[in-house]
Every structure is written in structure tokens, then in C-alpha cells.
Design an enzyme around this catalytic site. Structure first.
Site, PDB file in Angstrom:
ATOM      1  N   ARG A 167     -23.019  14.809  24.817  1.00  0.00           N
ATOM      2  CA  ARG A 167     -21.944  15.578  25.453  1.00  0.00           C
ATOM      3  C   ARG A 167     -20.603  15.128  24.872  1.00  0.00           C
ATOM      4  O   ARG A 167     -20.266  13.945  24.941  1.00  0.00           O
ATOM      5  CB  ARG A 167     -21.952  15.361  26.975  1.00  0.00           C
ATOM      6  CG  ARG A 167     -20.744  15.977  27.646  1.00  0.00           C
ATOM      7  CD  ARG A 167     -20.712  15.777  29.162  1.00  0.00           C
ATOM      8  NE  ARG A 167     -19.487  16.381  29.663  1.00  0.00           N
ATOM      9  CZ  ARG A 167     -18.572  15.751  30.390  1.00  0.00           C
ATOM     10  NH1 ARG A 167     -18.742  14.491  30.773  1.00  0.00           N
ATOM     11  NH2 ARG A 167     -17.476  16.377  30.763  1.00  0.00           N
TER      12      ARG A 167
ATOM     13  N   TYR B 124     -19.029   7.855  39.827  1.00  0.00           N
ATOM     14  CA  TYR B 124     -18.621   6.473  39.570  1.00  0.00           C
ATOM     15  C   TYR B 124     -18.645   5.582  40.805  1.00  0.00           C
ATOM     16  O   TYR B 124     -19.037   4.437  40.721  1.00  0.00           O
ATOM     17  CB  TYR B 124     -17.226   6.433  38.934  1.00  0.00           C
ATOM     18  CG  TYR B 124     -17.273   6.886  37.498  1.00  0.00           C
ATOM     19  CD1 TYR B 124     -17.659   6.004  36.495  1.00  0.00           C
ATOM     20  CD2 TYR B 124     -16.998   8.202  37.151  1.00  0.00           C
ATOM     21  CE1 TYR B 124     -17.766   6.414  35.180  1.00  0.00           C
ATOM     22  CE2 TYR B 124     -17.105   8.623  35.838  1.00  0.00           C
ATOM     23  CZ  TYR B 124     -17.486   7.727  34.857  1.00  0.00           C
ATOM     24  OH  TYR B 124     -17.613   8.138  33.557  1.00  0.00           O
TER      25      TYR B 124
HETATM   26  O1  IFM Z   1     -13.040   7.729  30.804  1.00  0.00           O
HETATM   27  C1  IFM Z   1     -13.167   8.574  31.908  1.00  0.00           C
HETATM   28  C2  IFM Z   1     -13.545   9.967  31.477  1.00  0.00           C
HETATM   29  O2  IFM Z   1     -12.641  10.498  30.581  1.00  0.00           O
HETATM   30  C3  IFM Z   1     -13.594  10.881  32.679  1.00  0.00           C
HETATM   31  N1  IFM Z   1     -14.413  10.326  33.720  1.00  0.00           N
HETATM   32  C4  IFM Z   1     -14.204   8.965  34.093  1.00  0.00           C
HETATM   33  C5  IFM Z   1     -14.204   8.071  32.863  1.00  0.00           C
HETATM   34  C6  IFM Z   1     -13.982   6.604  33.281  1.00  0.00           C
HETATM   35  O3  IFM Z   1     -12.766   6.465  33.924  1.00  0.00           O
END
Ligand code: IFM
Length: 441
Positions: free
Chosen positions: A74, A293
């Protein structure tokens, strides 16, 4: 624990975070170029001018993805590399880059998943109001037309936007991301136009890439009340509206969550917005991408780590590590919104890895444990509950420009020595590659 044989295992990156060549071969300035070159905006004044030099090193990087054992990649496409001023003249050199890169991905037998917008808005458009200008819906449609006409059906999955919550709220409300604006009206207008832009892009993708699955990627984070104190519960519900439902509801129901819309300040921010168009955001899609996350623990009384259960673990970003919460979020989205399919389009962690100057594998036990937990308690658990989870993309292939955090935070499963651009796989890269090959955690 075995995943289905057709489960998609991949790694994820984004254009501005890895490509470099920020103003080369006709690429226009983007909001992150401007923001990161403004003193005080990013850690150590770091910027993406060179980043991982992926613009030149892409064959090596793509071969590495394959060699490690993954089946999918991706990446995102840089709007200002394709249309330097955001609308109008197309930069053929930009399209050629993605054409060559895509050839490489396909030659290596990888399935390409492309994101149209991962935060590098052409600065020329920001100068006209950026995402808070309603005209951006047409600007984004024009860009989508150009890209999908050129690359169309060679892509295995099209993603319109990456994390519109971040683009609108971090970029226009809190101002910690480009373009660094702190204005509630502009933030909610930006969110609205991002939703409409997604709605406008999907039919264009369908026309130019018939049969190719298309969707959007949201960053979702459970908002858990710390206690059964009504205030904690009320704040957590509000947090869920702000973080999750503000995007999920329009995309799946064509409406904003009523509880937030009833708030005076939000209603005022949207006063000039044509609400009748919101239905356009609810265009049918083939999958929902979820970037997962962390969960937030919400308390009216406690701050910081005090809100979390004793013994909680955290990444270097200070994000709590708790894999089951990802599984529960997947189940909730499946039950409440029913997307046809779900992909985890990002999941990963920053840890302070020891630097390496040798050719040996770089040991990153904390990251290996992180992935094991999220795959077991998150992905596998959700599959067992009947969630149509079809793929998992680790964030990130390699250490890269972590936005406001600069290069200090390392999310890669491959280490990058920024002085030499040498790539060294970490133990987690081999671990995940093995999972990808065998389906066994
Ligand atoms: O690095 C970022 C990414 O660009 C988007 N989602 C979260 C990641 C970690 O912060």
C-alpha cells in the site's frame, strides 16, 4: 492460529514520508514542504526533501517487500507530483514515476493498493483555502480522474483518502499538522469537503477502473470512559463522536451524529455548509480501511498514564499497547456499520530501536511482541467473531518522516540509516514476512 489462505498481507507507506525528491521532476510544493520548512513546526526542523529517497530507490524497496514474503504493497500518490498546482496542467514526469513504480510492484508479484490522498495537498490549493474551500471537491475529482485514467485497473484496491480526521482536525483545528491552522470553522468545513471529495471520487474510480475494489481509510480509536462516573461516560461518548462517528456516520449513513451536530459551536462552524450534499459521502464502497493504533481512556479527573490500568505498556509515541481493543473496534464497526469488507490498512509502533552499523538483523523485540499481540488479540480475534477482515498492512515498510515528529520516531520494520540510505530489516520484518507466507502467527 492460522489466517485464511486468501488473507492479504502487506506493508504500507505514503508518498511524502518516503519519496523525497520533493521539488524534483516538476513536483509542485505541498503543504508539508511549506509547513516543515517553517521554523518550529517539526522536530529538529525535519522535512521530507530527501526522506528515504524512495523516488530513486523504489526498485530496491519493492524487491525487499517481496523478498521478505509479503503479498501486497500500500502506497500513496502525491497530488502535487501529478498536478503541481493542484488543478490544470498535468506533470507527465510525475505520472511516469508511478507508472514505473507500479510496473515494479507488479513484476515482483505484489498486489498494489493505492491511496489517492495521504496529506500532501498542493500548496497552491491551500493558498485558496485548501480543504476548507468547497471548490476542493471538484479539484479532487479532477485529480482522481487523471490518476485513475492513467493507472486505473492495474491497482488492486483504490483508497480515496487516508485518515480525513487527521487532515481536518490535526491540520485545521489543532494546527499540529500542515497547513498548521487553528480554526474550528475551517476544520469542520475541511472535514465536510473531505467527505464529499471521497463521495465524488468513488464513481470516477468505478468508471476508470471497473471491477477494482474501492474504499476509504479512517483512523479509528476507541474512547473508553475511565470509570462509570457519568461525566467520564459523557466525555467518552463525545470523544467517540469527534474521533470516530464524525466520519463513520456520513460514510455509512449519509448523516452526521446528531449529538455532536447539536453542539452550538459545531453547528456554527457548519452554518454555511450545504448539508443536503452529505448524502454523497455515503456512496457504496467495497471495503473500509481502518488504521488502528491506540485506544484513548477518557477521564474528567486524571491525566496522562494515570488514566490507564496499572501495568499498561506504551510505545515511544506514548500510545498504549492493547491488542484486544483493535479487535473490539473491528467488531463494533462490523456490527454497527456493516462494511462489505475491512482491511487494517495500517497498524504498527514506534520504538527506540538500537542503531545498527552491521549487516546483522536488527533486533526489535518490542515491535515483534506488538505485532504478535495485535494479530492474535486484534485481527485473529475479530475473524473468530465473524468480522469480514480481509487484509492487514503493517505500518510501516521502513522508518520514515513521521510528520511533526520528524525522523526521531521509527515505525519501520526495516531500519533506514538516513546518512547512507542503507536499509536493514529488523527482526519484525522477518517475523511478519513469515506470518505472510504461512498465515501462522
Ligand atoms: O505515519 C503515520 C501515517 O502517515 C498515518 N497513520 C499514522 C502513522 C503513524 O503516526
Amino acid at each position: 492460529m492460522t489466517f485464511p489462505a486468501d488473507f492479504i498481507w502487506g506493508v504500507a507507506t505514503s508518498s511524502y514520508q518516503i519519496e523525497g525528491a520533493a521539488l524534483e521532476d516538476g513536483r509542485g510544493e505541498c503543504i508539508w514542504t511549506r509547513f516543515s520548512h517553517t521554523p518550529g513546526k517539526t522536530k529538529n526542523g525535519d522535512h521530507g526533501d530527501v526522506a528515504c529517497d524512495h523516488y530513486r530507490r523504489y526498485p530496491e524497496d519493492i524487491k525487499l517487500i517481496r523478498d521478505l514474503g509479503f503479498g501486497a504493497y500500500r502506497f500513496s500518490i502525491s497530488w502535487p507530483r501529478i498536478i503541481p498546482l493542484g488543478t490544470g496542467r498535468v506533470n507527465e514526469m510525475g505520472l511516469d514515476f508511478y507508472d514505473r513504480m507500479l510496473d515494479e510492484v507488479l513484476n515482483q508479484g505484489l498486489q498494489p493498493y493505492a491511496t489517492l490522498y495521504h496529506w500532501d495537498l498542493p500548496q497552491a490549493l491551500e493558498d485558496q483555502g485548501g480543504w476548507s474551500n468547497p471548490a476542493i471537491v471538484d479539484w479532487f475529482a479532477e485529480y482522481t480522474e487523471v490518476v485513475t485514467r492513467a493507472l486505473g485497473d492495474r491497482i488492486k484496491g483504490w483508497i480515496t483518502l487516508n485518515e480525513p480526521w487527521c487532515s481536518s482536525m490535526l491540520g485545521y483545528l489543532w494546527g499540529v499538522h500542515a497547513p498548521g491552522v487553528q480554526d474550528m470553522t475551517r476544520a469542520y468545513r475541511a472535514a465536510h469537503h473531505l467527505l464529499l471529495a471521497h463521495g465524488a471520487a468513488i464513481p470516477i474510480i468505478r468508471r476508470n477502473a471497473p471491477g477494482v475494489p474501492a474504499g476509504i481509510t479512517l483512523n479509528l480509536a476507541p474512547q473508553i470512559p475511565h470509570s462509570d462516573d457519568p461525566l467520564d461516560i459523557q466525555m467518552a461518548t463525545r470523544g467517540d463522536g469527534f474521533m470516530n462517528r464524525w466520519f463513520l456516520d456520513p460514510i455509512f449513513k449519509g448523516e452526521y451524529p446528531a449529538d455532536l451536530l447539536a453542539e452550538e459551536m459545531i453547528a456554527a462552524a457548519l452554518a454555511d455548509v450545504d448539508m443536503t450534499r452529505l448524502k454523497e459521502a455515503a456512496v457504496p464502497t467495497d471495503f473500509l480501511g481502518i488504521n488502528y493504533y491506540m485506544r484513548w481512556i477518557i477521564s474528567s479527573k486524571l491525566d496522562g498514564h494515570d488514566r490507564f490500568p496499572a501495568g499498561s505498556r506504551f510505545t515511544e509515541m506514548d500510545w498504549e499497547i492493547y491488542g484486544r481493543a483493535m479487535g473490539e473496534m473491528l467488531l463494533r464497526v462490523h456490527q454497527e456499520y456493516g462494511p462489505k469488507a475491512i482491511h487494517i490498512t495500517e497498524n504498527g509502533a514506534a520504538f527506540p530501536d538500537p542503531d545498527t552499523t552491521t549487516d546483522a538483523i536488527l533486533e526489535d523485540p518490542l515491535r515483534v511482541e506488538f505485532y504478535k499481540e495485535y494479530l492474535r488479540d486484534g485481527a485473529q480475534w475479530a475473524l473468530d467473531q465473524g468480522v469480514p477482515l480481509k487484509g492487514y498492512f503493517a505500518w510501516s515498510l521502513m522508518d520514515n518522516f513521521e510528520w511533526g515528529e520528524g525522523y526521531e520516531k521509527r515505525f519501520g520494520i526495516v531500519h533506514v540509516d538516513y546518512a547512507t540510505q542503507k536499509r536493514t530489516p529488523k527482526r519484525s520484518a522477518y517475523y511478519l514476512g513469515e506470518v505472510a507466507r504461512t498465515g501462522v502467527i
